[in-house]
Design a protein around this motif. Structure first.
Motif, PDB file in Angstrom:
ATOM      1  N   VAL A  70       0.835  -1.194   0.000  1.00  0.00           N
ATOM      2  CA  VAL A  70       0.000   0.000   0.000  1.00  0.00           C
ATOM      3  C   VAL A  70       0.871   1.244   0.000  1.00  0.00           C
ATOM      4  O   VAL A  70       0.648   2.181  -0.786  1.00  0.00           O
ATOM      5  N   ARG A  71       1.859   1.240   0.860  1.00  0.00           N
ATOM      6  CA  ARG A  71       2.727   2.415   0.920  1.00  0.00           C
ATOM      7  C   ARG A  71       3.483   2.601  -0.397  1.00  0.00           C
ATOM      8  O   ARG A  71       3.652   3.721  -0.877  1.00  0.00           O
ATOM      9  N   TRP A  72       3.897   1.497  -0.925  1.00  0.00           N
ATOM     10  CA  TRP A  72       4.593   1.541  -2.223  1.00  0.00           C
ATOM     11  C   TRP A  72       3.709   2.214  -3.261  1.00  0.00           C
ATOM     12  O   TRP A  72       4.096   3.160  -3.948  1.00  0.00           O
ATOM     13  N   CYS A  73       2.494   1.695  -3.333  1.00  0.00           N
ATOM     14  CA  CYS A  73       1.554   2.198  -4.323  1.00  0.00           C
ATOM     15  C   CYS A  73       1.273   3.667  -4.106  1.00  0.00           C
ATOM     16  O   CYS A  73       1.292   4.468  -5.049  1.00  0.00           O
ATOM     17  N   GLU A  74       1.059   4.028  -2.863  1.00  0.00           N
ATOM     18  CA  GLU A  74       0.741   5.426  -2.576  1.00  0.00           C
ATOM     19  C   GLU A  74       1.895   6.341  -2.945  1.00  0.00           C
ATOM     20  O   GLU A  74       1.702   7.393  -3.559  1.00  0.00           O
ATOM     21  N   GLN A  75       3.065   5.914  -2.558  1.00  0.00           N
ATOM     22  CA  GLN A  75       4.217   6.785  -2.835  1.00  0.00           C
ATOM     23  C   GLN A  75       4.496   6.898  -4.326  1.00  0.00           C
ATOM     24  O   GLN A  75       4.809   7.981  -4.826  1.00  0.00           O
ATOM     25  N   GLN A  76       4.378   5.780  -5.005  1.00  0.00           N
ATOM     26  CA  GLN A  76       4.609   5.837  -6.445  1.00  0.00           C
ATOM     27  C   GLN A  76       3.560   6.696  -7.124  1.00  0.00           C
ATOM     28  O   GLN A  76       3.855   7.433  -8.068  1.00  0.00           O
ATOM     29  N   LEU A  77       2.372   6.590  -6.626  1.00  0.00           N
ATOM     30  CA  LEU A  77       1.297   7.396  -7.190  1.00  0.00           C
ATOM     31  C   LEU A  77       1.597   8.879  -6.997  1.00  0.00           C
ATOM     32  O   LEU A  77       1.472   9.685  -7.923  1.00  0.00           O
ATOM     33  N   LEU A  78       2.049   9.179  -5.793  1.00  0.00           N
ATOM     34  CA  LEU A  78       2.390  10.565  -5.489  1.00  0.00           C
ATOM     35  C   LEU A  78       3.508  11.047  -6.412  1.00  0.00           C
ATOM     36  O   LEU A  78       3.422  12.120  -7.021  1.00  0.00           O
ATOM     37  N   THR A  79       4.529  10.237  -6.504  1.00  0.00           N
ATOM     38  CA  THR A  79       5.667  10.601  -7.350  1.00  0.00           C
ATOM     39  C   THR A  79       5.234  10.776  -8.794  1.00  0.00           C
ATOM     40  O   THR A  79       5.637  11.736  -9.466  1.00  0.00           O
ATOM     41  N   ALA A  80       4.412   9.853  -9.260  1.00  0.00           N
ATOM     42  CA  ALA A  80       3.969   9.916 -10.647  1.00  0.00           C
ATOM     43  C   ALA A  80       3.172  11.185 -10.892  1.00  0.00           C
ATOM     44  O   ALA A  80       3.318  11.837 -11.929  1.00  0.00           O
ATOM     45  N   ARG A  81       2.346  11.540  -9.916  1.00  0.00           N
ATOM     46  CA  ARG A  81       1.545  12.749 -10.088  1.00  0.00           C
ATOM     47  C   ARG A  81       2.414  13.996 -10.099  1.00  0.00           C
ATOM     48  O   ARG A  81       2.233  14.893 -10.928  1.00  0.00           O
ATOM     49  N   GLN A  82       3.358  14.009  -9.193  1.00  0.00           N
ATOM     50  CA  GLN A  82       4.282  15.151  -9.170  1.00  0.00           C
ATOM     51  C   GLN A  82       5.014  15.260 -10.501  1.00  0.00           C
ATOM     52  O   GLN A  82       5.156  16.338 -11.069  1.00  0.00           O
ATOM     53  N   SER A  83       5.466  14.116 -10.937  1.00  0.00           N
ATOM     54  CA  SER A  83       6.236  14.089 -12.178  1.00  0.00           C
ATOM     55  C   SER A  83       5.390  14.571 -13.347  1.00  0.00           C
ATOM     56  O   SER A  83       5.846  15.366 -14.177  1.00  0.00           O
ATOM     57  N   ALA A  84       4.152  14.099 -13.384  1.00  0.00           N
ATOM     58  CA  ALA A  84       3.265  14.515 -14.470  1.00  0.00           C
ATOM     59  C   ALA A  84       3.040  16.017 -14.425  1.00  0.00           C
ATOM     60  O   ALA A  84       3.045  16.701 -15.455  1.00  0.00           O
ATOM     61  N   GLU A  85       2.889  16.499 -13.223  1.00  0.00           N
ATOM     62  CA  GLU A  85       2.698  17.939 -13.039  1.00  0.00           C
ATOM     63  C   GLU A  85       3.898  18.711 -13.573  1.00  0.00           C
ATOM     64  O   GLU A  85       3.760  19.659 -14.360  1.00  0.00           O
ATOM     65  N   GLN A  86       5.067  18.274 -13.181  1.00  0.00           N
ATOM     66  CA  GLN A  86       6.293  18.935 -13.648  1.00  0.00           C
ATOM     67  C   GLN A  86       6.407  18.878 -15.163  1.00  0.00           C
ATOM     68  O   GLN A  86       6.750  19.859 -15.816  1.00  0.00           O
ATOM     69  N   LEU A  87       6.110  17.698 -15.676  1.00  0.00           N
ATOM     70  CA  LEU A  87       6.247  17.535 -17.124  1.00  0.00           C
ATOM     71  C   LEU A  87       5.324  18.478 -17.872  1.00  0.00           C
ATOM     72  O   LEU A  87       5.715  19.078 -18.877  1.00  0.00           O
ATOM     73  N   SER A  88       4.113  18.597 -17.370  1.00  0.00           N
ATOM     74  CA  SER A  88       3.196  19.471 -18.118  1.00  0.00           C
ATOM     75  C   SER A  88       3.646  20.917 -17.995  1.00  0.00           C
ATOM     76  O   SER A  88       3.484  21.701 -18.934  1.00  0.00           O
TER      77      SER A  88
END
Lengths: 759, 373
Positions: B341-359
């Motif tokens: 669960v923590r893995w998933c949550e953290q990766q999700l967070l990271t992915a969202r941040q990354s997507a935000e930065q990319l855009s």
């Protein structure tokens, strides 16, 4: 930019006409006079020859006969001559320009010389031409006919026009319409000016012969006439010595265009053929003869010869200054010459070739000029894509064929969409043609991807593994970008070879590319680099801009190479990640199947699925890296090589200029020595040589400046394109990156409840 | 895992489940860990420095508690392998994800080990644990003989006894399950380590590319050149953020699922060792029984005595082992769930941040440089 297609002979460019007019009307409005004298030139040789050069007189006699015959014969085929002449008109007109310039230059020097001496040369040539043809009597006759026809044409024209200046213009036009060789005949015809019968023509000649030696007026015009003659010869002559490099490119061009245009040229051309063919061969011969004559003959005769040499070179210089494409103009003729020499028995094909090639050239010149005006406005409505790589054949003879699809609204193409099948070597062949044609002028010709023996062998062996698929895809993309760059280049798009490449169903097999393997290509680039560095040492660069640019290019090259290595590493890691993710997915699936706890077991197998999808994403990312950056950077490494090549060509031009200067210096020293030694006979020769080399120096200097300007423009364009290109790619890359990141988010969002459901 | 602290029965003066390993101090080749534990009295914390040798000493003391019945039925919390500064490739493989980073993962693993020990109903009663956690001085220098107890002896006897038919169906099944799980967990942990290592390589490669792009910047007034330079700088930023993103992803992997899989793998190993010890004892019992049957009358009594003692011991072990296995199964599922669960949550967070930065980057690039024609 889309002016006229080459297929229809372009109308005379107005600007050209104007130039001609000015040249003709301004400095030496007495073109007619010149022609008059000129006419005499054909006959006078006899007298002069007899006196000065006993050995040469014989051939001249022989020659003399045929022209007379032709004149005496009524106009047999006047129409044909006209049609054939048109294609070459441009070329001729150019030479005319030169000719006039030269006359101005030379007149002074030539003023001293007596008319008869100057006349020697034309006659020589004439004789030569005829002599060369004599073996094939049939051809000779043909030539004679044509010449007659041309003569008649001219006469008509001249008749209609009464005003001297106007006549001059017209004459020029006419002359231009007539093939170069015809000029001699034409001029003779034009001389008559009054629409008199054949007899009259003959008479003036005779008269002139008798008159010439004492004639006061004669010298100037006669010299002009000589010059005119020289023009033809000079082109050819100058080429082998000075523009060796340009020779080759022309060859290829020549071969290609001729086939294409041949059909268009039609029957009329074939008639003209023999004549033209004979022309090129003859000047060359003449020239050599002259050379020998000059050596053997004493006094005035020799000086004249040397002078003629000088004129040749000058004129050549003029040509250069006129238009960039002119360089190529020369070489085709050159080519023609060699061709004719090679197979004198079959002159027809070569003839067609000459006419055909002349046409594209002239159109190219036009377009070039126009294009230079518009220059920066280079948005073309053309898009080229390379699709459907397809393996044809088996084993080591197999090759990949691609569909080259062109979408365009440019009127110069036959259709809005064109589709042709091309194999890899065709792309290379196109590049070779383009680089040989445009490289020496300082253009940056986009290079195609290298041959890859390893990659292609894999494909040939038929391994359907990922690396060969990857290879084919990479190459396809590279070819597409290469073509797109070519058609985006305003000058290259106008090249007939490009159009042919995009349009024609069947392309003659490109043979010379065979040896150009990847290693060979690299070697070639390295060699060019070495040459550049070597030359830069010699060249103390006067232009700071170029100095800086060269350094920039060098450092950019290094940077790009570094970037390329780094991106390739990145791609390798991405692929590795994709692979590792896949194997982790597998082991997660195993773990899940071994798990007793059902919720955990299900979550683990879900995890395995997620990781499988991730693997796809990583795979896509690796490809994205490859095609957005790795390939782009590889393209630019190649392009930088091409940029350096253009610098190289500029330095070559500079070198030539410097060499000419050195030579001029030497000649001047010789003159000083001779002056001191009081040898007036040799002094004359030395002076002429100096004049010749002075002309060369100015020519090469202009030449160098022209190439410099082109390189400069091209580099600016290159940088603009580079910035645009990178921006496009970066946006594309970011978009796909963002997309895959959003995909990742989706996957995690889907997985989270599964993980939470484990109890 | 196994965190249930017996109410009020704690023999420690600290909160067992709250032991922290806050940092690893590097001194030459030696690593010292700072261990912080909260006093039960709430009056403060114990801060002690311990080396890996001290940890080994602790583990040895735990193993050799002769006086506790059924001690061999305990699944001893697994001590991570010896850390090495600048570990060779082989050691990295042995350490797994714990060798990554600046020892933070290792500290987490040690922390888990100590918490497991301190909160273990049986083990926390050992005086060595109290000493280890609270005594300012490092425990006695007596380097008890290298504990080969778990490792070497096992390797030799394993082949002989591993397949020994169990008297108890439960343990027989557990042994089979454990064998599969050990292999699976180890494999998964290794594969996952590969993934993480590759991600780190990608991060490094992105960093290099980003740095190299900075060198492509050309000085000059020319607008095209400036446009290109700006693009290079921007792309460099993009790759820098890609690098950071990838680093985060790798870090998340290590700190959640990576540690989870590592612990799972080591615990399965520990269970297997326990099961093996029990099997050994079982073989011992069988031998004792046989000996007692065959024993001559003179020795009969003595043999019977031995037999009884061994049977007693085996009974204790089996009882403890059964409890331990049950607890282990429960807690490992929990542990893995938390990790996932923590893995998933953290990766999700990271992915969202990354997507935000990319855009954001995308916007910036679009606004940049030569206008698209």
């Amino acid at each position: 930019m889309a002016t006229s297609s080459e297929r229809s002979p372009p109308p005379f460019p107005d600007s050209e006409d104007q130039d001609l007019l000015e040249d003709v009307g301004g400095p030496e409005s007495d073109a007619d006079d010149g022609e008059d004298l000129f006419l005499s030139a054909s006959s006078p040789p006899v007298t002069s020859m007899d006196t000065a050069l006993p050995p040469a007189s014989k051939p001249s006699d022989v020659l003399m006969e045929p022209p007379i015959d032709s004149i005496s014969n009524p106009l047999i085929k006047p129409v044909t001559s006209q049609t054939e002449n048109k294609p070459t008109s441009e070329v001729v007109s150019e030479t005319f320009d030169d000719f006039f310039d030269l006359t101005n230059n030379i007149t002074e020097a030539a003023a001293k010389d007596t008319a008869d001496i100057s006349l020697d040369e034309p006659s020589d040539r004439f004789v030569d031409i005829l002599g060369s043809e004599t073996p094939a009597t049939q051809e000779e006759v043909m030539a004679a006919d044509v010449s007659v026809a041309a003569a008649t044409d001219k006469r008509d024209v001249t008749n209609s026009v009464t005003d001297p200046p106007a006549v001059g213009k017209k004459e020029v036009k006419e002359a231009s319409t007539a093939p170069v060789i015809n000029l001699s005949v034409d001029s003779s015809a034009s001389k008559t000016q009054q629409p008199v019968a054949v007899d009259k023509v003959a008479e003036p000649l005779v008269d002139f012969l008798s008159d010439t030696p004492p004639a006061v007026d004669a010298p100037k015009p006669s010299s002009a006439a000589v010059d005119l003659f020289e023009d033809d010869g000079s082109d050819l002559f100058a080429d082998p010595r000075l523009i060796k490099s340009s020779k080759k490119p022309q060859k290829s061009l020549f071969g290609e265009t001729d086939e294409d245009l041949f059909g268009a040229a039609g029957d009329g051309v074939s008639v003209a053929g023999p004549l033209e063919v004979s022309n090129p061969t003859e000047p060359a011969d003449i020239f050599t003869e002259q050379g020998t004559a000059a050596v053997s003959s004493v006094g005035n005769a020799s000086t004249v010869n040397s002078k003629t040499n000088g004129t040749c070179s000058e004129e050549e210089a003029d040509i250069f200054s006129e238009a960039t494409v002119e360089l190529s103009l020369d070489s085709p003729q050159n080519e023609r010459k060699t061709e004719v020499k090679a197979k004198p028995s079959a002159p027809t094909p070569s003839l067609s070739a000459t006419t055909s090639h002349a046409k594209p050239q002239s159109s190219a010149i036009e377009e070039l000029e126009q294009e230079e005006e518009e220059e920066e406005e280079d948005k073309f409505d053309i898009y080229v894509s390379v699709k459907d790589p397809e393996k044809i054949g088996d084993g080591m003879n197999a090759y990949m064929a691609y569909n080259v699809l062109t979408q365009t609204t440019l009127p110069m193409f036959r259709n809005k969409t064109l589709s042709v099948k091309r194999r890899f070597s065709d792309f290379l062949g196109l590049y070779e043609k383009l680089s040989e044609k445009h490289g020496p002028n300082g253009f940056i010709v986009p290079p195609p991807p290298e041959k890859s023996i390893l990659g292609m062998t894999k494909v040939k062996v038929g391994k359907e593994d990922s690396s060969s698929v990857d290879f084919v895809e990479r190459r396809r993309g590279a070819l597409e970008r290469y073509l797109q760059r070519v058609v985006n280049h305003p000058s290259l798009l106008q090249d007939p070879d490009v159009r042919e490449f995009l349009e024609r169903d069947e392309l003659p097999r490109a043979v010379s590319t065979q040896a150009l393997s990847g290693a060979g290509f690299l070697k070639m680039i390295n060699r060019a680099t070495d040459a550049v560095s070597k030359m830069t040492i010699k060249m103390n660069e006067s232009d700071v801009w170029f100095e800086e640019k060269l350094q920039e290019v060098e450092s950019a090259d290094q940077q790009f190479r570094k970037l390329h290595t780094l991106v390739e590493t990145l791609v390798i890691h991405r692929k590795e990640l994709s692979f590792n993710t896949a194997s982790f997915a597998k082991s997660a699936a195993m773990l899940g199947s071994a798990e007793d706890n059902t919720a955990l077991s299900r979550a683990l197998s879900q995890l395995a699925e997620v990781e499988d999808k991730m693997e796809q994403l990583h795979q896509g990312q690796a490809e994205n890296d490859t095609f957005c950056f790795s390939e782009l950077i590889a393209d630019y490494i190649r392009l930088l090589g091409a940029v350096r090549g253009s610098f190289d060509h500029r330095i070559k031009a500079w070198q030539r200029w410097q060499d000419a200067q050195t030579m001029l210096q030497k000649k001047r020293e010789t003159e000083a020595k001779l002056l001191w030694a009081n040898k007036p006979d040799k002094l004359q020769l030395a002076k002429e040589e100096i004049a010749e080399w002075e002309a060369k120096v100015t020519q090469y200097e202009r030449d160098f400046e022209r190439v410099s300007a082109t390189v400069r423009r091209e580099v600016v364009r290159f940088e603009k394109e580079k910035a645009k290109n990178f921006k496009r790619q970066i946006i594309k890359y970011l978009e796909s990156l963002l997309q895959s990141q959003q995909q990742v988010i989706k996957y995690w969002e889907a997985f989270l409840p599964e993980a939470k459901a484990i109890a | 895992m196994m965190e249930e602290v017996k109410e009020g029965a704690s023999a420690l003066s600290v909160h067992g489940h709250n032991v922290k390993v806050t940092e690893a101090l590097k001194d030459g080749d030696a690593l010292t860990f700072l261990i912080v534990s909260e006093k039960l009295s709430g009056t403060g914390e114990y801060h002690v420095h311990r080396t890996y040798e001290d940890l080994e000493w602790l583990q040895h003391n735990l193993f050799s508690q002769e006086d506790v019945p059924g001690i061999q039925g305990v699944i001893f919390p697994p001590l991570p392998a010896r850390p090495q500064v600048n570990p060779p490739a082989k050691a990295v493989k042995q350490l797994g994800v714990l060798a990554l980073g600046e020892w933070q993962p290792y500290c987490r693993a040690l922390e888990t080990f100590l918490q497991q020990v301190a909160s273990h109903g049986t083990l926390c009663k050992n005086k060595a644990v109290e000493t280890f956690l609270t005594d300012a001085d490092p425990p006695g220098k007596q380097r008890a003989r290298r504990n080969l107890f778990n490792r070497l002896s096992q390797a030799v006897e394993e082949l002989r006894k591993e397949g020994h038919k169990d008297v108890d169906e439960f343990f027989h099944a557990e042994r089979g399950r454990n064998a599969v799980a050990t292999g699976g967990a180890k494999n998964a942990a290794e594969r996952f380590l590969d993934v993480v290592l590759t991600q780190q390589k990608i991060a490094v490669a992105c960093g290099h590319f980003s740095a190299a792009l900075h060198l492509c910047v050309e000085p000059g007034e020319d607008p095209d050149k400036q446009a290109f330079s700006k693009l290079c700088v921007k792309l460099s930023e993009v790759f820098e953020s890609m690098k950071k993103n990838m680093m985060n992803v790798a870090e998340n992997n290590v700190n959640t699922l990576g540690l989870g899989l590592d612990l799972e793998s080591r615990y399965q190993e520990a269970e297997r060792e326990m099961l093996f010890r029990r099997t050994c004892k079982m073989v011992e019992v069988e031998n004792a029984r046989r000996n007692a049957e065959r024993a001559k009358p003179v020795k009969k009594a003595a043999m019977e005595e031995v037999k009884r003692a061994t049977e007693d011991e085996f009974g204790h072990i089996s009882k403890v082992a059964k409890d331990e296995v049950a607890r282990f199964q429960g807690s490992r599922v929990q542990m893995l769930q938390r990790a996932l669960v923590r893995w998933c949550e953290q990766q999700l967070l990271t992915a969202r941040q990354s997507a935000e930065q990319l855009s954001q980057h995308l916007q910036a690039v679009r606004a940049l440089g030569p206008r698209p024609a």
